[in-house]
Motif scaffolding. Structure first.
Motif, PDB file in Angstrom:
ATOM      1  N   LEU A  42      -4.015  16.185 -13.701  1.00  0.00           N
ATOM      2  CA  LEU A  42      -2.903  15.270 -13.438  1.00  0.00           C
ATOM      3  C   LEU A  42      -2.970  14.750 -12.006  1.00  0.00           C
ATOM      4  CD1 LEU A  42      -0.180  13.895 -13.963  1.00  0.00           C
ATOM      5  CD2 LEU A  42       0.936  16.106 -13.538  1.00  0.00           C
ATOM      6  N   GLU A  43      -3.210  15.636 -11.049  1.00  0.00           N
ATOM      7  CA  GLU A  43      -3.295  15.220  -9.654  1.00  0.00           C
ATOM      8  C   GLU A  43      -4.480  14.281  -9.425  1.00  0.00           C
ATOM      9  OE1 GLU A  43      -1.234  19.145  -7.554  1.00  0.00           O
ATOM     10  OE2 GLU A  43      -3.415  18.977  -7.697  1.00  0.00           O
ATOM     11  N   LYS A  44      -5.578  14.505 -10.128  1.00  0.00           N
ATOM     12  CA  LYS A  44      -6.726  13.616 -10.011  1.00  0.00           C
ATOM     13  C   LYS A  44      -6.379  12.224 -10.532  1.00  0.00           C
ATOM     14  CE  LYS A  44     -11.517  12.979 -11.508  1.00  0.00           C
ATOM     15  NZ  LYS A  44     -12.618  13.526 -12.351  1.00  0.00           N
ATOM     16  N   ALA A  45      -5.640  12.176 -11.645  1.00  0.00           N
ATOM     17  CA  ALA A  45      -5.228  10.880 -12.199  1.00  0.00           C
ATOM     18  C   ALA A  45      -4.311  10.147 -11.226  1.00  0.00           C
ATOM     19  CB  ALA A  45      -4.528  11.092 -13.541  1.00  0.00           C
ATOM     20  N   VAL A  46      -3.419  10.872 -10.564  1.00  0.00           N
ATOM     21  CA  VAL A  46      -2.522  10.256  -9.590  1.00  0.00           C
ATOM     22  C   VAL A  46      -3.318   9.688  -8.415  1.00  0.00           C
ATOM     23  CG1 VAL A  46      -0.713  10.742  -7.897  1.00  0.00           C
ATOM     24  CG2 VAL A  46      -0.520  11.636 -10.226  1.00  0.00           C
ATOM     25  N   GLN A  47      -4.297  10.443  -7.914  1.00  0.00           N
ATOM     26  CA  GLN A  47      -5.101   9.961  -6.795  1.00  0.00           C
ATOM     27  C   GLN A  47      -5.925   8.738  -7.184  1.00  0.00           C
ATOM     28  OE1 GLN A  47      -4.804  10.937  -3.670  1.00  0.00           O
ATOM     29  NE2 GLN A  47      -3.252  12.421  -4.324  1.00  0.00           N
ATOM     30  N   GLU A  48      -6.407   8.697  -8.416  1.00  0.00           N
ATOM     31  CA  GLU A  48      -7.148   7.513  -8.878  1.00  0.00           C
ATOM     32  C   GLU A  48      -6.234   6.301  -8.937  1.00  0.00           C
ATOM     33  OE1 GLU A  48      -8.674   8.812 -12.597  1.00  0.00           O
ATOM     34  OE2 GLU A  48     -10.416   9.849 -11.728  1.00  0.00           O
ATOM     35  N   LYS A  83       0.831  -1.198   0.000  1.00  0.00           N
ATOM     36  CA  LYS A  83       0.000   0.000   0.000  1.00  0.00           C
ATOM     37  C   LYS A  83       0.869   1.253   0.000  1.00  0.00           C
ATOM     38  CE  LYS A  83      -4.163  -1.884   2.147  1.00  0.00           C
ATOM     39  NZ  LYS A  83      -5.160  -1.723   3.234  1.00  0.00           N
ATOM     40  N   VAL A  84       0.331   2.322  -0.574  1.00  0.00           N
ATOM     41  CA  VAL A  84       1.097   3.563  -0.717  1.00  0.00           C
ATOM     42  C   VAL A  84       0.293   4.720  -0.149  1.00  0.00           C
ATOM     43  CG1 VAL A  84       2.174   5.171  -2.333  1.00  0.00           C
ATOM     44  CG2 VAL A  84       2.284   2.707  -2.771  1.00  0.00           C
ATOM     45  N   ILE A  85       0.933   5.492   0.714  1.00  0.00           N
ATOM     46  CA  ILE A  85       0.371   6.762   1.179  1.00  0.00           C
ATOM     47  C   ILE A  85       0.931   7.837   0.258  1.00  0.00           C
ATOM     48  CG2 ILE A  85       0.169   8.376   3.100  1.00  0.00           C
ATOM     49  CD1 ILE A  85       0.879   5.981   4.948  1.00  0.00           C
ATOM     50  N   GLY A  86       0.069   8.555  -0.434  1.00  0.00           N
ATOM     51  CA  GLY A  86       0.549   9.526  -1.416  1.00  0.00           C
ATOM     52  C   GLY A  86      -0.191  10.843  -1.339  1.00  0.00           C
ATOM     53  N   LYS A  87       0.516  11.901  -1.672  1.00  0.00           N
ATOM     54  CA  LYS A  87      -0.072  13.240  -1.653  1.00  0.00           C
ATOM     55  C   LYS A  87       0.672  14.120  -2.650  1.00  0.00           C
ATOM     56  CE  LYS A  87      -3.092  15.981   0.465  1.00  0.00           C
ATOM     57  NZ  LYS A  87      -4.547  15.675   0.523  1.00  0.00           N
ATOM     58  N   CYS A  88      -0.078  14.881  -3.435  1.00  0.00           N
ATOM     59  CA  CYS A  88       0.537  15.804  -4.393  1.00  0.00           C
ATOM     60  C   CYS A  88       0.624  17.211  -3.791  1.00  0.00           C
ATOM     61  CB  CYS A  88      -0.279  15.853  -5.684  1.00  0.00           C
ATOM     62  SG  CYS A  88      -0.143  14.377  -6.700  1.00  0.00           S
ATOM     63  N   HIS A  89       1.768  17.848  -4.026  1.00  0.00           N
ATOM     64  CA  HIS A  89       1.962  19.242  -3.612  1.00  0.00           C
ATOM     65  C   HIS A  89       2.569  20.005  -4.784  1.00  0.00           C
ATOM     66  CE1 HIS A  89       0.961  18.746   0.634  1.00  0.00           C
ATOM     67  NE2 HIS A  89       1.665  17.625   0.635  1.00  0.00           N
ATOM     68  N   ARG A  90       2.172  21.251  -4.925  1.00  0.00           N
ATOM     69  CA  ARG A  90       2.629  22.056  -6.061  1.00  0.00           C
ATOM     70  C   ARG A  90       4.091  22.474  -5.913  1.00  0.00           C
ATOM     71  NH1 ARG A  90      -2.030  23.865  -8.896  1.00  0.00           N
ATOM     72  NH2 ARG A  90      -3.514  22.150  -8.596  1.00  0.00           N
ATOM     73  N   ARG A  91       4.597  22.493  -4.676  1.00  0.00           N
ATOM     74  CA  ARG A  91       5.996  22.869  -4.466  1.00  0.00           C
ATOM     75  C   ARG A  91       6.725  21.719  -3.787  1.00  0.00           C
ATOM     76  NH1 ARG A  91       6.593  28.994  -2.394  1.00  0.00           N
ATOM     77  NH2 ARG A  91       8.674  28.591  -3.235  1.00  0.00           N
ATOM     78  N   HIS A  92       8.056  21.816  -3.814  1.00  0.00           N
ATOM     79  CA  HIS A  92       8.876  20.694  -3.319  1.00  0.00           C
ATOM     80  C   HIS A  92       9.914  21.250  -2.340  1.00  0.00           C
ATOM     81  CE1 HIS A  92      11.780  17.155  -4.313  1.00  0.00           C
ATOM     82  NE2 HIS A  92      11.144  16.981  -3.185  1.00  0.00           N
ATOM     83  N   ARG A  93       9.430  21.590  -1.139  1.00  0.00           N
ATOM     84  CA  ARG A  93      10.295  22.166  -0.119  1.00  0.00           C
ATOM     85  C   ARG A  93      10.161  21.352   1.157  1.00  0.00           C
ATOM     86  NH1 ARG A  93       7.611  27.834   0.478  1.00  0.00           N
ATOM     87  NH2 ARG A  93       5.890  26.346   0.755  1.00  0.00           N
ATOM     88  N   HIS A  94      10.915  21.739   2.181  1.00  0.00           N
ATOM     89  CA  HIS A  94      10.799  20.994   3.436  1.00  0.00           C
ATOM     90  C   HIS A  94       9.436  21.210   4.076  1.00  0.00           C
ATOM     91  CE1 HIS A  94      11.765  24.862   5.457  1.00  0.00           C
ATOM     92  NE2 HIS A  94      11.192  24.306   6.521  1.00  0.00           N
ATOM     93  N   GLN A  95       8.792  22.349   3.785  1.00  0.00           N
ATOM     94  CA  GLN A  95       7.451  22.566   4.332  1.00  0.00           C
ATOM     95  C   GLN A  95       6.469  21.521   3.791  1.00  0.00           C
ATOM     96  OE1 GLN A  95       9.462  24.885   3.088  1.00  0.00           O
ATOM     97  NE2 GLN A  95       9.163  26.903   4.023  1.00  0.00           N
ATOM     98  N   GLU A  96       6.567  21.246   2.474  1.00  0.00           N
ATOM     99  CA  GLU A  96       5.682  20.225   1.893  1.00  0.00           C
ATOM    100  C   GLU A  96       6.033  18.835   2.421  1.00  0.00           C
ATOM    101  OE1 GLU A  96       5.010  23.758   0.004  1.00  0.00           O
ATOM    102  OE2 GLU A  96       6.970  22.763  -0.028  1.00  0.00           O
ATOM    103  N   THR A 120       0.728  13.708   7.254  1.00  0.00           N
ATOM    104  CA  THR A 120      -0.253  12.811   6.635  1.00  0.00           C
ATOM    105  C   THR A 120       0.093  11.355   6.926  1.00  0.00           C
ATOM    106  OG1 THR A 120      -0.651  14.395   4.843  1.00  0.00           O
ATOM    107  CG2 THR A 120      -1.301  12.116   4.455  1.00  0.00           C
ATOM    108  N   VAL A 121       1.388  11.015   6.800  1.00  0.00           N
ATOM    109  CA  VAL A 121       1.835   9.651   7.098  1.00  0.00           C
ATOM    110  C   VAL A 121       1.559   9.323   8.559  1.00  0.00           C
ATOM    111  CG1 VAL A 121       3.872   8.151   7.290  1.00  0.00           C
ATOM    112  CG2 VAL A 121       3.583   9.622   5.286  1.00  0.00           C
ATOM    113  N   ASP A 122       1.880  10.256   9.459  1.00  0.00           N
ATOM    114  CA  ASP A 122       1.711  10.018  10.895  1.00  0.00           C
ATOM    115  C   ASP A 122       0.241   9.801  11.244  1.00  0.00           C
ATOM    116  OD1 ASP A 122       3.160   9.857  13.420  1.00  0.00           O
ATOM    117  OD2 ASP A 122       2.033  11.649  13.990  1.00  0.00           O
ATOM    118  N   ALA A 123      -0.643  10.514  10.549  1.00  0.00           N
ATOM    119  CA  ALA A 123      -2.074  10.348  10.807  1.00  0.00           C
ATOM    120  C   ALA A 123      -2.605   9.051  10.203  1.00  0.00           C
ATOM    121  CB  ALA A 123      -2.845  11.539  10.245  1.00  0.00           C
ATOM    122  N   SER A 124      -1.950   8.559   9.166  1.00  0.00           N
ATOM    123  CA  SER A 124      -2.424   7.355   8.483  1.00  0.00           C
ATOM    124  C   SER A 124      -1.981   6.081   9.176  1.00  0.00           C
ATOM    125  CB  SER A 124      -1.920   7.346   7.034  1.00  0.00           C
ATOM    126  OG  SER A 124      -2.352   8.488   6.330  1.00  0.00           O
TER     127      SER A 124
END
Length: 363
Positions: A320-326, A225-238, A245-249
């Motif tokens: 694109l993000e919708k396709a990834v979530q599907e 199983k994969v926990i996944g999330k898309c973010h528009r930026r790629h920084r330590h904040q994201e 999200t992982v900790d809550a899952s």
């Protein structure tokens, strides 16, 4: 109870054992050679012919044949016998000349030999060169890339992470975490022509760019199983948002969590270090520099790229993000974990041989 004739003990030379193990596991090995290698390896472990036959789904006579061939003749005994027929018209010297020229030289105005150029050079027919290359496994038209890690702790990190895969700790979860950054939402300039009988799917070679997104993913090696999330930026904040999200899952009573991470800067910022310090159930295992291949989530990224992204057409980043979530939802509905079979010794042995080849290449 019949036990059959007593079998002569089979003792493997260490060099033969290593070679047979590579032949049995290497994806490009011919199936018949891989099967013979597995027979000999199991025979050396003390299995009977019938046990080996049941394990490999072959007859006991086949097992006995190759077991005895190796015992009497070693590695040469695992080769096919010469077949009857008309005598060869090309001698060993001509074959050796063609192979040597292929391996040790280059044509005057090209980067590699073709069957026609080599045939003209050595005075053979093109079909003869094709047969020679096929017999010796030569493919000059192909090339592959490699990147040798220079991490001073390469050995320790490989043993640490591979140990997690082949012998995961009890009452703990192993997650492979990484980011697939800068995924482009590309839309073809004209409609895609669908697959038809006799014709593949057709698309224009030009496209329009509609922005990028990054996929943060954590692969559970035990379940797939994969926990996944898309973010528009790629920084330590994201990255911190994703870790929340992982900790809550992951349930609080799931035990310790071992994370396999690469050495990207966002994984080591002070804010990230403080977050992990406040969450002691997480244990970090960093891959070697230039060693992303040891992170299993990279294989999952290859799957989503091949199956959903590369041939997709997306009019916006949101599509694109919708396709990834599907894709994530479908993956988690029927998860399938990867089976890691390579031991640390096998991996480090291949790296050692690569280093020796580089050292002796003359460059």
């Amino acid at each position: 109870m019949r036990t059959g004739r007593p079998k002569q003990p089979l003792i493997l030379d260490p060099a033969d054992r290593e070679k047979l193990t590579l032949l049995a596991r290497r994806p490009k090995t011919a199936q018949r050679v891989a099967m013979r290698s597995k027979i000999v390896l199991r025979a050396a472990e003390g299995f009977s012919n019938q046990q080996i036959a049941l394990q490999l789904g072959i007859s006991g006579a086949t097992v006995g044949k190759w077991r005895e061939r190796y015992r009497l003749r070693g590695m040469e005994g695992l080769s096919d016998e010469p077949r009857p027929g008309a005598p060869r018209r090309i001698g060993d010297a001509e074959v050796e000349a063609a192979v040597t020229r292929t391996l040790e030289s280059l044509p005057a105005a090209a980067t590699h030999w073709s069957t026609r150029s080599l045939a003209a050079e050595v005075g053979l027919s093109q079909t003869a060169v094709v047969r020679i290359w096929h017999s010796f496994g030569l493919q000059p038209h192909r090339s592959e890339t490699f990147k040798l890690s220079t991490d001073p702790y390469l050995v320790e990190k490989v043993r640490d992470i591979v140990g997690l895969y082949v012998n995961p700790p009890q009452h703990a979860i192993v997650l492979c975490v990484d980011e697939k950054s800068q995924m482009q939402a590309l839309d073809r300039t004209q409609p895609i022509l669908p697959l038809r009988p006799g014709l593949p799917e057709q698309r224009t070679n030009d496209y329009e760019r509609h922005g990028t997104t990054s996929l943060f993913a954590a692969l559970d090696i035990a379940t797939g199983k994969v926990i996944g999330k898309c973010h528009r930026r790629h920084r330590h904040q994201e990255f911190l948002k994703f870790m929340r999200t992982v900790d809550a899952s992951v349930p609080a009573d799931a035990g310790e969590i071992h994370l396999v991470l690469d050495n990207y800067g966002t994984h080591k910022t002070p804010a990230v270090v403080r977050w992990f310090a406040r969450h002691p159930r997480y244990h970090l295992h960093f891959t070697p520099a230039s060693g992303s291949w040891v992170n299993q989530v990279e294989r999952w990224f290859a799957l989503i790229t091949q199956q959903r992204i590369r041939r997709g057409s997306f009019t916006s980043v949101s599509s694109l993000e919708k396709a990834v979530q599907e894709y994530l939802a479908a993956n988690n509905q029927h998860p399938k974990p990867f089976v890691w079979t390579a031991s640390a010794d096998l991996i480090l042995g291949k790296i050692q041989r690569l280093c020796e080849r580089i050292s002796n290449s003359g460059h």
